[in-house]
Design a protein around this motif. Structure first.
Motif, PDB file in Angstrom:
ATOM      1  N   ALA A 142      12.269  14.739   0.094  1.00 21.93           N
ATOM      2  CA  ALA A 142      13.434  13.849  -0.002  1.00 21.93           C
ATOM      3  C   ALA A 142      13.079  12.453   0.487  1.00 21.93           C
ATOM      4  CB  ALA A 142      14.599  14.415   0.804  1.00 21.93           C
ATOM      5  N   LYS A 143      12.227  12.388   1.525  1.00 23.30           N
ATOM      6  CA  LYS A 143      11.796  11.097   2.064  1.00 23.30           C
ATOM      7  C   LYS A 143      10.333  11.186   2.473  1.00 23.30           C
ATOM      8  CE  LYS A 143      16.229   9.370   3.846  1.00 23.30           C
ATOM      9  NZ  LYS A 143      16.924   8.829   5.045  1.00 23.30           N
ATOM     10  N   PHE A 144       9.576  10.174   2.113  1.00 21.31           N
ATOM     11  CA  PHE A 144       8.188  10.071   2.538  1.00 21.31           C
ATOM     12  C   PHE A 144       8.121   9.347   3.874  1.00 21.31           C
ATOM     13  CE2 PHE A 144       7.230  10.685  -1.987  1.00 21.31           C
ATOM     14  CZ  PHE A 144       6.086  11.477  -1.928  1.00 21.31           C
ATOM     15  N   THR A 145       7.362   9.880   4.815  1.00 21.00           N
ATOM     16  CA  THR A 145       7.018   9.144   6.025  1.00 21.00           C
ATOM     17  C   THR A 145       5.675   8.460   5.796  1.00 21.00           C
ATOM     18  OG1 THR A 145       5.835  10.993   7.060  1.00 21.00           O
ATOM     19  CG2 THR A 145       8.222  10.853   7.441  1.00 21.00           C
ATOM     20  N   GLU A 146       5.337   7.542   6.686  1.00 23.29           N
ATOM     21  CA  GLU A 146       4.106   6.773   6.504  1.00 23.29           C
ATOM     22  C   GLU A 146       2.845   7.636   6.585  1.00 23.29           C
ATOM     23  OE1 GLU A 146       7.250   3.874   7.839  1.00 23.29           O
ATOM     24  OE2 GLU A 146       6.653   5.929   8.333  1.00 23.29           O
ATOM     25  N   ILE A 183       0.691  -3.134   7.396  1.00 19.70           N
ATOM     26  CA  ILE A 183       0.839  -2.821   5.981  1.00 19.70           C
ATOM     27  C   ILE A 183       2.305  -2.516   5.695  1.00 19.70           C
ATOM     28  CG2 ILE A 183       0.177  -1.249   4.116  1.00 19.70           C
ATOM     29  CD1 ILE A 183      -2.445  -0.754   5.613  1.00 19.70           C
ATOM     30  N   LEU A 184       2.902  -3.266   4.782  1.00 20.71           N
ATOM     31  CA  LEU A 184       4.309  -3.072   4.429  1.00 20.71           C
ATOM     32  C   LEU A 184       4.390  -2.440   3.041  1.00 20.71           C
ATOM     33  CD1 LEU A 184       5.951  -6.440   5.559  1.00 20.71           C
ATOM     34  CD2 LEU A 184       5.265  -4.474   6.931  1.00 20.71           C
ATOM     35  N   ARG A 185       4.911  -1.213   2.985  1.00 22.76           N
ATOM     36  CA  ARG A 185       5.076  -0.517   1.709  1.00 22.76           C
ATOM     37  C   ARG A 185       6.500  -0.737   1.212  1.00 22.76           C
ATOM     38  NH1 ARG A 185       2.065   5.109   3.635  1.00 22.76           N
ATOM     39  NH2 ARG A 185      -0.082   4.331   3.387  1.00 22.76           N
ATOM     40  N   ALA A 238       1.132  -4.113  14.819  1.00 23.14           N
ATOM     41  CA  ALA A 238       0.219  -3.516  13.864  1.00 23.14           C
ATOM     42  C   ALA A 238       0.724  -2.133  13.470  1.00 23.14           C
ATOM     43  CB  ALA A 238      -1.179  -3.423  14.474  1.00 23.14           C
ATOM     44  N   GLY A 239       0.458  -1.736  12.236  1.00 22.27           N
ATOM     45  CA  GLY A 239       0.883  -0.423  11.782  1.00 22.27           C
ATOM     46  C   GLY A 239       1.258  -0.445  10.314  1.00 22.27           C
ATOM     47  N   THR A 240       1.583   0.738   9.786  1.00 24.25           N
ATOM     48  CA  THR A 240       2.022   0.891   8.401  1.00 24.25           C
ATOM     49  C   THR A 240       3.506   1.194   8.393  1.00 24.25           C
ATOM     50  OG1 THR A 240      -0.159   1.719   7.748  1.00 24.25           O
ATOM     51  CG2 THR A 240       1.679   2.174   6.254  1.00 24.25           C
ATOM     52  N   TYR A 241       4.262   0.498   7.536  1.00 18.11           N
ATOM     53  CA  TYR A 241       5.716   0.606   7.561  1.00 18.11           C
ATOM     54  C   TYR A 241       6.281   0.770   6.149  1.00 18.11           C
ATOM     55  CZ  TYR A 241       5.004  -1.501  12.173  1.00 18.11           C
ATOM     56  OH  TYR A 241       4.572  -1.762  13.467  1.00 18.11           O
ATOM     57  N   ASN A 242       7.185   1.734   6.000  1.00 21.18           N
ATOM     58  CA  ASN A 242       8.008   1.810   4.796  1.00 21.18           C
ATOM     59  C   ASN A 242       9.125   0.776   4.920  1.00 21.18           C
ATOM     60  OD1 ASN A 242       6.581   3.994   3.727  1.00 21.18           O
ATOM     61  ND2 ASN A 242       7.921   5.505   4.691  1.00 21.18           N
ATOM     62  N   ILE A 243       9.285  -0.050   3.918  1.00 23.58           N
ATOM     63  CA  ILE A 243      10.326  -1.080   3.936  1.00 23.58           C
ATOM     64  C   ILE A 243      11.309  -0.777   2.802  1.00 23.58           C
ATOM     65  CG2 ILE A 243      10.833  -3.540   3.914  1.00 23.58           C
ATOM     66  CD1 ILE A 243       9.011  -2.721   6.208  1.00 23.58           C
ATOM     67  N   LEU A 299      12.248   6.976   0.950  1.00 25.64           N
ATOM     68  CA  LEU A 299      11.392   6.557   2.058  1.00 25.64           C
ATOM     69  C   LEU A 299      12.095   6.736   3.400  1.00 25.64           C
ATOM     70  CD1 LEU A 299      10.025   3.185   0.602  1.00 25.64           C
ATOM     71  CD2 LEU A 299       8.998   5.459   0.422  1.00 25.64           C
ATOM     72  N   ASP A 300      11.353   7.239   4.373  1.00 27.40           N
ATOM     73  CA  ASP A 300      11.835   7.294   5.749  1.00 27.40           C
ATOM     74  C   ASP A 300      11.562   5.938   6.398  1.00 27.40           C
ATOM     75  OD1 ASP A 300      11.400   7.655   8.749  1.00 27.40           O
ATOM     76  OD2 ASP A 300      12.260   9.590   8.217  1.00 27.40           O
ATOM     77  N   THR A 301      12.587   5.293   6.920  1.00 32.61           N
ATOM     78  CA  THR A 301      12.434   3.936   7.476  1.00 32.61           C
ATOM     79  C   THR A 301      12.604   3.900   8.988  1.00 32.61           C
ATOM     80  OG1 THR A 301      14.784   3.501   7.018  1.00 32.61           O
ATOM     81  CG2 THR A 301      13.188   2.840   5.333  1.00 32.61           C
ATOM     82  N   THR A 302      12.425   5.036   9.648  1.00 29.84           N
ATOM     83  CA  THR A 302      12.566   5.081  11.105  1.00 29.84           C
ATOM     84  C   THR A 302      11.589   4.141  11.789  1.00 29.84           C
ATOM     85  OG1 THR A 302      13.272   7.392  10.975  1.00 29.84           O
ATOM     86  CG2 THR A 302      12.531   6.594  13.119  1.00 29.84           C
ATOM     87  N   ARG A 303      10.346   4.160  11.355  1.00 24.54           N
ATOM     88  CA  ARG A 303       9.329   3.304  11.990  1.00 24.54           C
ATOM     89  C   ARG A 303       9.641   1.833  11.753  1.00 24.54           C
ATOM     90  NH1 ARG A 303       3.126   4.579  10.686  1.00 24.54           N
ATOM     91  NH2 ARG A 303       3.711   6.482  11.809  1.00 24.54           N
ATOM     92  N   MET A 304      10.147   1.490  10.572  1.00 22.16           N
ATOM     93  CA  MET A 304      10.518   0.102  10.283  1.00 22.16           C
ATOM     94  C   MET A 304      11.543  -0.403  11.290  1.00 22.16           C
ATOM     95  SD  MET A 304      12.626  -1.332   6.945  1.00 22.16           S
ATOM     96  CE  MET A 304      14.135  -0.488   7.493  1.00 22.16           C
TER      97      MET A 304
END
Length: 369
Positions: A142-146, A183-185, A238-243, A299-304
């Motif tokens: 249902a949602k992709f995490t980074e 990295i912003l996805r 720094a890090g990879t983020y779903n936006i 997309l899971d946007t928790t980290r964002m």
């Protein structure tokens, strides 16, 4: 500085690639308006419009191809400490094919990152990537995490280029651990000023869809995409983020809200019959874009929100509605036509016909996938 806080310091000299496009150009404009930044350098092989050059203000534009050694001289001579790579293209350039696109995307990124590795002044790299790296398939969560990867390897060139480019960016971070790599996805972007994939798809009067499927779309307003990129450049860790925006919209619901007419087609005929309905619009869609309108992507946007500290202003539905208003889309089938048909049927059948729903702004329950 703790590893998780790398990249949180504001930049002094910023270089932005892809300056002739929406994100690169408007990011340059915003950074140039920030008095805390000493110098902003915009780079692209194609010159921005005169209006965009004017909007960039004090920013310096350098017409250069990032595959050319000149980019190394620019970074070294200016003492660039932050590089924003926003030049990834989703379709082959005019007059070029897939080979040219891959050369610009992958080889260009390789050479740019190699220059960053050799330049001691560079402390931060921000890469604008895409959620296309996750692909779109019936096996998706249902949602992709980074941390997740594509369940079915993407077949499209753009997705493969984005995956390779991200890999080279992470390689730079391993070879130069002092460089903070962000990295912003981005989810598919939409808005009144962007001629993106979803925008082009929804402007066609007749829109083919696949029988029995209803893609779950999670979108991103163009202004939120720009704000997230600015946030990552100025103080983002720094890090990879779903936006992506909050919420989803089903493809069938998006078609109704845009006032278009949906044409359900069997999958085997999607490209042939669908192409007849949409003409050049469908022909211009890449493999991963067709997969997206087949299955969608969440997309899971928790980290964002927690780590990047960014929350979009627009929800997915609000972003879609803003595009419809800005593009001036009007219903293909007018409401008065439906009312006239309803009245005639009611007269013939003695009032046994229920009200016909409007095509625009109806919050019906979307059919399942």
């Amino acid at each position: 500085m703790a590893a998780q806080d790398r990249g949180a310091s504001p930049p002094r000299v910023v270089l932005v690639t892809g300056a002739s496009r929406f994100l690169g150009g408007y990011l340059t404009m915003r950074l140039a308006q920030n008095p805390a930044i000493d110098r902003v350098i915009a780079v692209d092989a194609v010159a921005p419009s005169k209006d965009m050059i004017r909007r960039m203000g004090r920013a310096e534009f350098v017409r250069a191809d990032i595959r050319n050694p000149l980019i190394g001289k620019v970074i070294r001579n200016a003492g660039v400490d932050t590089v924003v790579h926003a030049a990834l293209i989703s379709r082959p350039p005019t007059g070029g094919g897939r080979t040219v696109m891959k050369d610009m995307n992958v080889l260009g990124a390789m050479q740019l990152f190699a220059v960053c590795q050799k330049a001691p002044s560079v402390q931060k790299l921000v890469l604008r990537s895409s959620s296309a790296v996750y692909g779109s398939s019936a096996k998706d969560p249902a949602k992709f995490t980074e941390e997740m990867g594509a369940k079915v390897r993407p077949h499209g060139g753009y997705a493969r280029d984005a995956i390779e480019t991200e890999g080279y960016a992470r390689g730079l971070g391993r070879r130069r651990p002092d460089i903070a790599v962000s990295i912003l996805r981005n989810a598919p972007m939409i808005g009144p000023r962007m001629n993106g994939t979803v925008s082009r798809y929804l402007t066609s009067p007749f829109i083919p869809s696949i029988v029995g499927r209803d893609a779950r779309m999670q979108l991103l307003h163009e202004e939120d995409a720009l704000a997230a990129l600015e946030r990552a450049t100025l103080t983002g860790r720094a890090g990879t983020y779903n936006i992506a925006a909050d919420g989803i919209v089903m493809l069938s619901q998006a078609i109704r809200r845009a006032g278009r007419v949906e044409i359900p087609i069997p999958f085997a005929l999607f490209r042939t019959t669908g192409q007849s309905a949409m003409g050049s619009v469908l022909r211009g869609l890449t493999t991963e874009q067709l997969d997206y309108f087949n299955f969608g992507c969440g997309l899971d946007t928790t980290r964002m929100k927690n780590d990047l500290g960014f929350t979009p202003r627009w929800t997915t539905m609000q972003a879609l509605d803003d595009f419809v208003r800005g593009a001036g889309l009007s219903p293909v089938i007018k409401r008065e036509w439906l009312d006239a048909i309803e009245a005639r049927l009611t007269g013939l059948l003695g009032g046994a016909v229920h009200s016909v729903p409007a095509l625009v702004g109806v919050d019906e329950h979307p059919r399942g996938r």
